[in-house]
Write a protein that holds these residues in place. Structure first.
Motif, PDB file in Angstrom:
ATOM      1  N   MET A  85      -3.497  -2.160  -5.395  1.00  0.00           N
ATOM      2  CA  MET A  85      -2.674  -1.408  -6.336  1.00  0.00           C
ATOM      3  C   MET A  85      -3.425  -0.144  -6.750  1.00  0.00           C
ATOM      4  O   MET A  85      -4.654  -0.113  -6.743  1.00  0.00           O
ATOM      5  CB  MET A  85      -2.352  -2.261  -7.562  1.00  0.00           C
ATOM      6  CG  MET A  85      -1.760  -3.626  -7.217  1.00  0.00           C
ATOM      7  SD  MET A  85      -0.294  -3.568  -6.158  1.00  0.00           S
ATOM      8  CE  MET A  85       0.947  -3.098  -7.357  1.00  0.00           C
ATOM      9  N   ASP A  97       0.500  -6.376 -14.386  1.00  0.00           N
ATOM     10  CA  ASP A  97       1.087  -5.478 -13.397  1.00  0.00           C
ATOM     11  C   ASP A  97       1.473  -6.248 -12.130  1.00  0.00           C
ATOM     12  O   ASP A  97       2.534  -6.007 -11.547  1.00  0.00           O
ATOM     13  CB  ASP A  97       0.109  -4.353 -13.059  1.00  0.00           C
ATOM     14  CG  ASP A  97       0.763  -3.270 -12.217  1.00  0.00           C
ATOM     15  OD1 ASP A  97       1.864  -2.813 -12.570  1.00  0.00           O
ATOM     16  OD2 ASP A  97       0.180  -2.881 -11.183  1.00  0.00           O
ATOM     17  N   CYS A  98       0.625  -7.173 -11.717  1.00  0.00           N
ATOM     18  CA  CYS A  98       0.939  -7.977 -10.529  1.00  0.00           C
ATOM     19  C   CYS A  98       2.177  -8.831 -10.759  1.00  0.00           C
ATOM     20  O   CYS A  98       3.029  -8.951  -9.867  1.00  0.00           O
ATOM     21  CB  CYS A  98      -0.251  -8.855 -10.144  1.00  0.00           C
ATOM     22  SG  CYS A  98      -1.625  -7.923  -9.410  1.00  0.00           S
ATOM     23  N   HIS A 101       5.254  -6.896 -10.358  1.00  0.00           N
ATOM     24  CA  HIS A 101       5.560  -6.611  -8.950  1.00  0.00           C
ATOM     25  C   HIS A 101       5.941  -7.869  -8.170  1.00  0.00           C
ATOM     26  O   HIS A 101       6.104  -7.824  -6.955  1.00  0.00           O
ATOM     27  CB  HIS A 101       4.375  -5.919  -8.279  1.00  0.00           C
ATOM     28  CG  HIS A 101       4.259  -4.463  -8.634  1.00  0.00           C
ATOM     29  ND1 HIS A 101       3.563  -4.022  -9.738  1.00  0.00           N
ATOM     30  CD2 HIS A 101       4.792  -3.361  -8.054  1.00  0.00           C
ATOM     31  CE1 HIS A 101       3.652  -2.705  -9.803  1.00  0.00           C
ATOM     32  NE2 HIS A 101       4.395  -2.280  -8.795  1.00  0.00           N
ATOM     33  N   GLY A 103       4.127 -10.771  -7.967  1.00  0.00           N
ATOM     34  CA  GLY A 103       2.987 -11.528  -7.430  1.00  0.00           C
ATOM     35  C   GLY A 103       2.072 -11.993  -8.551  1.00  0.00           C
ATOM     36  O   GLY A 103       2.485 -12.094  -9.711  1.00  0.00           O
ATOM     37  N   ILE A 104       0.835 -12.275  -8.192  1.00  0.00           N
ATOM     38  CA  ILE A 104      -0.195 -12.614  -9.171  1.00  0.00           C
ATOM     39  C   ILE A 104      -1.471 -11.858  -8.802  1.00  0.00           C
ATOM     40  O   ILE A 104      -1.587 -11.339  -7.687  1.00  0.00           O
ATOM     41  CB  ILE A 104      -0.490 -14.141  -9.225  1.00  0.00           C
ATOM     42  CG1 ILE A 104      -0.943 -14.660  -7.848  1.00  0.00           C
ATOM     43  CG2 ILE A 104       0.703 -14.914  -9.750  1.00  0.00           C
ATOM     44  CD1 ILE A 104      -1.433 -16.103  -7.874  1.00  0.00           C
ATOM     45  N   LEU A 105      -2.405 -11.795  -9.717  1.00  0.00           N
ATOM     46  CA  LEU A 105      -3.684 -11.145  -9.447  1.00  0.00           C
ATOM     47  C   LEU A 105      -4.382 -11.899  -8.322  1.00  0.00           C
ATOM     48  O   LEU A 105      -4.531 -13.114  -8.384  1.00  0.00           O
ATOM     49  CB  LEU A 105      -4.526 -11.137 -10.719  1.00  0.00           C
ATOM     50  CG  LEU A 105      -5.764 -10.243 -10.740  1.00  0.00           C
ATOM     51  CD1 LEU A 105      -5.422  -8.794 -10.436  1.00  0.00           C
ATOM     52  CD2 LEU A 105      -6.449 -10.340 -12.093  1.00  0.00           C
ATOM     53  N   TYR A 195      -7.881  -3.525  -8.429  1.00  0.00           N
ATOM     54  CA  TYR A 195      -7.369  -4.900  -8.301  1.00  0.00           C
ATOM     55  C   TYR A 195      -6.362  -4.984  -7.158  1.00  0.00           C
ATOM     56  O   TYR A 195      -5.783  -3.978  -6.755  1.00  0.00           O
ATOM     57  CB  TYR A 195      -6.728  -5.360  -9.617  1.00  0.00           C
ATOM     58  CG  TYR A 195      -5.544  -4.528 -10.052  1.00  0.00           C
ATOM     59  CD1 TYR A 195      -4.240  -4.981  -9.868  1.00  0.00           C
ATOM     60  CD2 TYR A 195      -5.738  -3.276 -10.640  1.00  0.00           C
ATOM     61  CE1 TYR A 195      -3.162  -4.217 -10.276  1.00  0.00           C
ATOM     62  CE2 TYR A 195      -4.648  -2.507 -11.045  1.00  0.00           C
ATOM     63  CZ  TYR A 195      -3.373  -2.984 -10.841  1.00  0.00           C
ATOM     64  OH  TYR A 195      -2.294  -2.215 -11.235  1.00  0.00           O
ATOM     65  N   CYS A 197      -2.966  -7.333  -5.778  1.00  0.00           N
ATOM     66  CA  CYS A 197      -1.968  -8.353  -6.095  1.00  0.00           C
ATOM     67  C   CYS A 197      -1.783  -9.265  -4.886  1.00  0.00           C
ATOM     68  O   CYS A 197      -1.954  -8.833  -3.748  1.00  0.00           O
ATOM     69  CB  CYS A 197      -0.641  -7.723  -6.483  1.00  0.00           C
ATOM     70  SG  CYS A 197      -0.711  -6.778  -8.024  1.00  0.00           S
ATOM     71  N   GLU A 198      -1.453 -10.492  -5.155  1.00  0.00           N
ATOM     72  CA  GLU A 198      -1.279 -11.507  -4.119  1.00  0.00           C
ATOM     73  C   GLU A 198       0.166 -11.982  -4.091  1.00  0.00           C
ATOM     74  O   GLU A 198       0.755 -12.252  -5.140  1.00  0.00           O
ATOM     75  CB  GLU A 198      -2.215 -12.681  -4.427  1.00  0.00           C
ATOM     76  CG  GLU A 198      -2.054 -13.891  -3.585  1.00  0.00           C
ATOM     77  CD  GLU A 198      -2.921 -15.040  -4.100  1.00  0.00           C
ATOM     78  OE1 GLU A 198      -2.413 -16.173  -4.149  1.00  0.00           O
ATOM     79  OE2 GLU A 198      -4.092 -14.819  -4.481  1.00  0.00           O
TER      80      GLU A 198
END
Length: 202
Positions: A85, A97-98, A101, A103-105, A195, A197-198
């Motif tokens: 990101m 933020d993740c 979007h 997802g997760i961190l 970071y 995102c996953e």
């Protein structure tokens, strides 16, 4: 485009329903006036169900397409996609933020993922940067959990130069370190870091 598609499907469903009724009817006499087609509440309900089902499938296709786009722009490891990101954020801001979007961190759950994240970080943000990963002990000191609250079964702490984690209650969030070849360090959550995102794909 989607609206036109839905209208088309509705028209086809109505025509099929009318055709079905016509076939089932006994043939009318030549001079008999045409009978009106009666639309019942159950017919309307059936059509609504079919439309809901079609919309559900369209949304699933959209999600799959979005995930494929993430994987094309980011990096895929088994059933996960990681996407770098833009900018730096505090740990909690990055995690939020993740989620925004979808997802997760990002968090590595084994050596393969950790090595892949480290390699991706070097190309995406630079070899000398740290990135937040979704691991912290904010809730209970020394109990490291991921952003979903599940206990972390895999760690990659730096133990050769410094004995990590070493920050106590002042350092509750975790970075994957570029300068330390992907080893983990605990750091204050208020620091701003890059970071990833996953996203889980099937």
């Amino acid at each position: 485009m989607e609206l036109r598609g839905i209208c088309f499907v509705l028209s086809v469903l109505c025509l099929l329903q009318m055709t079905h009724q016509q076939v089932d009817k006994p043939k009318a006499k030549k001079n008999a006036p045409p009978k009106k087609v009666v639309v019942t509440a159950s017919m309307i309900e059936d059509i609504k169900k079919q439309i809901d089902h079609i919309l559900e499938e369209v949304n699933l296709l959209k999600e799959k397409q979005a995930l494929q786009s993430v994987c094309l722009r980011g990096m895929k490891v088994r059933s996960k996609c990681f996407l770098s990101m833009s900018g730096e954020k505090k740990f909690h801001e990055a995690a939020d933020d993740c989620i925004m979007h979808g997802g997760i961190l990002g968090t590595a759950s084994n050596d393969e993922e950790n090595d892949a994240l480290y390699d991706y970080a070097r190309t995406a943000v630079g070899h000398d940067r740290d990135i937040w990963i979704g691991v912290s002990d904010i809730v209970a000191e020394g109990s490291w959990v991921d952003v979903t609250g599940a206990a972390v079964n895999y760690t990659n702490w730096e133990t050769e130069i410094t004995l990590q984690p070493d920050g106590g209650t002042k350092e509750n969030c975790v970075v994957l370190s570029g300068p330390a070849n992907g080893k983990w360090f605990d750091q204050p959550c208020r620091f701003k870091k890059n970071y990833f995102c996953e996203f889980i794909i099937s």
